[in-house]
Design a protein around this motif. Sequence first.
Motif, PDB file in Angstrom:
ATOM      1  N   TYR A  49     -48.266 -31.392 -65.067  1.00 53.88           N
ATOM      2  CA  TYR A  49     -49.229 -31.462 -63.955  1.00 53.88           C
ATOM      3  C   TYR A  49     -49.003 -30.364 -62.913  1.00 53.88           C
ATOM      4  O   TYR A  49     -49.764 -30.265 -61.951  1.00 53.88           O
ATOM      5  CB  TYR A  49     -49.119 -32.823 -63.245  1.00 53.88           C
TER       6      TYR A  49
ATOM      7  N   SER B   5     -51.913 -27.762 -62.143  1.00 54.08           N
ATOM      8  CA  SER B   5     -53.054 -28.401 -61.473  1.00 54.08           C
ATOM      9  C   SER B   5     -52.726 -28.664 -60.014  1.00 54.08           C
ATOM     10  O   SER B   5     -53.541 -28.398 -59.123  1.00 54.08           O
ATOM     11  CB  SER B   5     -53.404 -29.722 -62.156  1.00 54.08           C
TER      12      SER B   5
ATOM     13  N   ALA C  54     -59.557 -37.129 -53.990  1.00 56.92           N
ATOM     14  CA  ALA C  54     -59.639 -36.825 -55.419  1.00 56.92           C
ATOM     15  C   ALA C  54     -58.752 -35.637 -55.790  1.00 56.92           C
ATOM     16  O   ALA C  54     -58.219 -35.591 -56.889  1.00 56.92           O
ATOM     17  CB  ALA C  54     -61.080 -36.542 -55.813  1.00 56.92           C
TER      18      ALA C  54
ATOM     19  N   LYS D 259     -54.046 -36.309 -54.816  1.00 56.74           N
ATOM     20  CA  LYS D 259     -53.543 -36.400 -56.202  1.00 56.74           C
ATOM     21  C   LYS D 259     -52.527 -35.286 -56.465  1.00 56.74           C
ATOM     22  O   LYS D 259     -51.521 -35.504 -57.131  1.00 56.74           O
ATOM     23  CB  LYS D 259     -54.702 -36.270 -57.193  1.00 56.74           C
ATOM     24  N   ALA D 260     -52.815 -34.106 -55.943  1.00 49.30           N
ATOM     25  CA  ALA D 260     -51.911 -32.968 -56.146  1.00 49.30           C
ATOM     26  C   ALA D 260     -50.560 -33.231 -55.489  1.00 49.30           C
ATOM     27  O   ALA D 260     -49.507 -32.924 -56.052  1.00 49.30           O
ATOM     28  CB  ALA D 260     -52.533 -31.687 -55.586  1.00 49.30           C
TER      29      ALA D 260
ATOM     30  N   LEU E 187     -49.290 -36.167 -54.994  1.00 49.93           N
ATOM     31  CA  LEU E 187     -48.651 -37.199 -55.820  1.00 49.93           C
ATOM     32  C   LEU E 187     -47.953 -36.550 -57.014  1.00 49.93           C
ATOM     33  O   LEU E 187     -46.790 -36.841 -57.311  1.00 49.93           O
ATOM     34  CB  LEU E 187     -49.717 -38.210 -56.284  1.00 49.93           C
ATOM     35  N   ALA E 188     -48.677 -35.640 -57.677  1.00 48.83           N
ATOM     36  CA  ALA E 188     -48.087 -34.921 -58.817  1.00 48.83           C
ATOM     37  C   ALA E 188     -46.841 -34.154 -58.361  1.00 48.83           C
ATOM     38  O   ALA E 188     -45.818 -34.137 -59.038  1.00 48.83           O
ATOM     39  CB  ALA E 188     -49.113 -33.963 -59.420  1.00 48.83           C
TER      40      ALA E 188
ATOM     41  N   LEU F  40     -43.912 -36.433 -58.200  1.00 54.60           N
ATOM     42  CA  LEU F  40     -43.427 -36.796 -59.536  1.00 54.60           C
ATOM     43  C   LEU F  40     -42.625 -35.650 -60.157  1.00 54.60           C
ATOM     44  O   LEU F  40     -41.600 -35.874 -60.808  1.00 54.60           O
ATOM     45  CB  LEU F  40     -44.607 -37.166 -60.440  1.00 54.60           C
TER      46      LEU F  40
ATOM     47  N   LEU G   1     -55.423 -34.256 -63.247  1.00 52.13           N
ATOM     48  CA  LEU G   1     -54.703 -35.055 -62.247  1.00 52.13           C
ATOM     49  C   LEU G   1     -55.257 -36.475 -62.166  1.00 52.13           C
ATOM     50  O   LEU G   1     -54.593 -37.384 -61.672  1.00 52.13           O
ATOM     51  CB  LEU G   1     -54.761 -34.384 -60.871  1.00 52.13           C
TER      52      LEU G   1
ATOM     53  N   GLU H  56     -55.491 -38.420 -64.481  1.00 56.09           N
ATOM     54  CA  GLU H  56     -54.601 -39.268 -65.285  1.00 56.09           C
ATOM     55  C   GLU H  56     -53.598 -40.010 -64.417  1.00 56.09           C
ATOM     56  O   GLU H  56     -53.032 -41.016 -64.821  1.00 56.09           O
ATOM     57  CB  GLU H  56     -53.790 -38.398 -66.273  1.00 56.09           C
ATOM     58  N   LEU H  57     -53.337 -39.486 -63.224  1.00 57.66           N
ATOM     59  CA  LEU H  57     -52.327 -40.078 -62.355  1.00 57.66           C
ATOM     60  C   LEU H  57     -52.863 -41.250 -61.541  1.00 57.66           C
ATOM     61  O   LEU H  57     -52.168 -41.796 -60.699  1.00 57.66           O
ATOM     62  CB  LEU H  57     -51.767 -39.019 -61.404  1.00 57.66           C
ATOM     63  N   SER H  58     -54.123 -41.643 -61.807  1.00 63.61           N
ATOM     64  CA  SER H  58     -54.768 -42.665 -60.982  1.00 63.61           C
ATOM     65  C   SER H  58     -53.970 -43.950 -60.886  1.00 63.61           C
ATOM     66  O   SER H  58     -53.912 -44.570 -59.832  1.00 63.61           O
ATOM     67  CB  SER H  58     -56.167 -42.968 -61.526  1.00 63.61           C
TER      68      SER H  58
ATOM     69  N   LYS I  79     -50.784 -44.299 -61.022  1.00 65.49           N
ATOM     70  CA  LYS I  79     -49.515 -44.134 -60.317  1.00 65.49           C
ATOM     71  C   LYS I  79     -49.774 -44.004 -58.823  1.00 65.49           C
ATOM     72  O   LYS I  79     -50.520 -43.148 -58.388  1.00 65.49           O
ATOM     73  CB  LYS I  79     -48.782 -42.893 -60.829  1.00 65.49           C
ATOM     74  N   THR I  80     -49.169 -44.849 -58.057  1.00 61.10           N
ATOM     75  CA  THR I  80     -49.426 -44.789 -56.625  1.00 61.10           C
ATOM     76  C   THR I  80     -48.220 -44.286 -55.852  1.00 61.10           C
ATOM     77  O   THR I  80     -48.354 -43.790 -54.755  1.00 61.10           O
ATOM     78  CB  THR I  80     -49.818 -46.172 -56.073  1.00 61.10           C
TER      79      THR I  80
END
Lengths: 484, 95
Positions: A304, A307, A372, A376-377, A379-380, A383, B41, B43-45, B47-48
Amino acid sequence: MDFTDLTIKSASELLSQKKVSALELAQMSLKRIKEVDDKLHAFLYVAEKESLESAKHTDEMIIADHEHSALTGIPYAVKDNILVKGMQATAASKILENYKATFDATVIRKLKQVSPTMMGKTNLDEFGMGVSTENSAFGPTKNPYDLSRVPGGSSGGSAAAVAAGEVLFALGTDTGGSSRQPASFCGVVGFKPTYGRASRHGLIALGSSLDQPGILAKTVEDTATIFQIMAGQDELDTTTLPKPVPDYSKFLKENLKGLKIGVPKEYFAAGLDPEVKTIIEQGIKKFEELGAQVSEMSLPNVKYALSAYYIILPVEISANLSRYDGIRFGLSAPGKNLEEVYYNTRSAGFGAEPKRRIMIGTYASSAGYYDAYYKKAKLAQGLIRDDFKKAFEKVDLIVTPTSPNVAFKFGEKTSNPLSAYLEDIFTGPLNIAGIPGLVVPGGLTKQGLPVGIQLIANHFAEEKLFMAGHALEQSLNLKLKPNI
Amino acid sequence: MSISLEEVNKIAKLARLTFSDAEKQKLQQELSAILDYVDQLKELSGKTSFQITDDPDAVNLVRDDVVDAQINPQEFLAQVPAREGKFIKVKSVLE
């Protein structure tokens, strides 16, 4: 004496023995630049007068002081997005074409304290946005190993200048691989520190949460010598941490007994050039011969990283580049009213790539799309950081390829921006995680093109990079030099 | 196409950039391709959260608010495109 064979270490020894003066080193550097830079275009500005004056002054100082630092009198170059007081800092953009820096970047101020000789400013992709220098508003730099190929980017001018022996080292910057990928393409050492280890003050901001100053040099030992000066807290960059800087020279040894090295399988998947793969695998075998324990490992979320990178970076770009408004400095295009001045200045001053990234960043951070994309970025990013954190509980270093391919031909990736973005696939994750990386030349392909091996360490563990990189370099003993 | 021409127009306005019609069409394609790529990204929905164990050394840093003599206002003003004396000249902000 062949100037192109000198390293910082050997030149400094010659200076100590009075076999050469700082002025003679500067003259040799200028001569080499005159010989090859018409072909390479590594430099946007050659500081002929300034460098000769500075070198003369350095010689007087050496005579008066009877001792000098390892960098004193060493000719070097600076990427043109780093501020050197009184000199141009175009970031290879038309919008800063006539700008003159009003202060020294912290890394420059620190270097000036040990008096290396600054030979000029090097080419880059506009503001650091690119992987080939083809996005420079002033024309691309060519790869010294093959003039029909790119030197990599964005610090392509700095990498080419070091590889072609125009200078003994150069400063770059690294936001997603900008010092490491050109090092791989040009057969030199490339280094990106931990985020927060070296000051960003005076670097023209691209992605402020990802940017770091970088180094392009001929050997790992030289790189450690330069970084010793650059590293450390700076009160003008509040993201630098007050951690003590170790003496890096103490870590340079030839034996890696007990060192644990991880090889992430995700970095060797489809798309990796088979010749690049072979050279990386040979490097890994060398590490085993040197006493390191090598094991396969996994970084499941690293897929990820690109992205996340191509959301977080454009969002920061769209904010950072809003300062180029035609009011305070740089280009100013006339308009009927204030808004038209903004429109006209920015539309005339920015090249296609900065515009593209400002557009993506504005979109991804605009109302309705923030959750969106940007959220999300981030969050990635969390991780990916966790992946590396867990990995470094088990291993000291991670070894990977730097780029999936060797230096590509001019024009190969210009028609499709996404294909150029994919160049950062192996280097970008380090910036996303904030961890340091070192690229060491691993060998040449059958076509004679260099391939660099990337070493990755945990936050603030740069000494492990220098230790392993130095041992690998000594053991491979390549002594690469382009025929130019 | 994950982005429409109207959206390209809207973003260009927010970003204070002007483009020709041909440039807009090219941007629509390029931005769509990039947005399609970063769509992974999604796909990460599920995961919070993630666990970042913060560096204990990562503390807020401040410095004293003192005038730095390294910076010369005249040199800064010399970079300004239009000025009158020590003032920066701009088009009227309020009409």
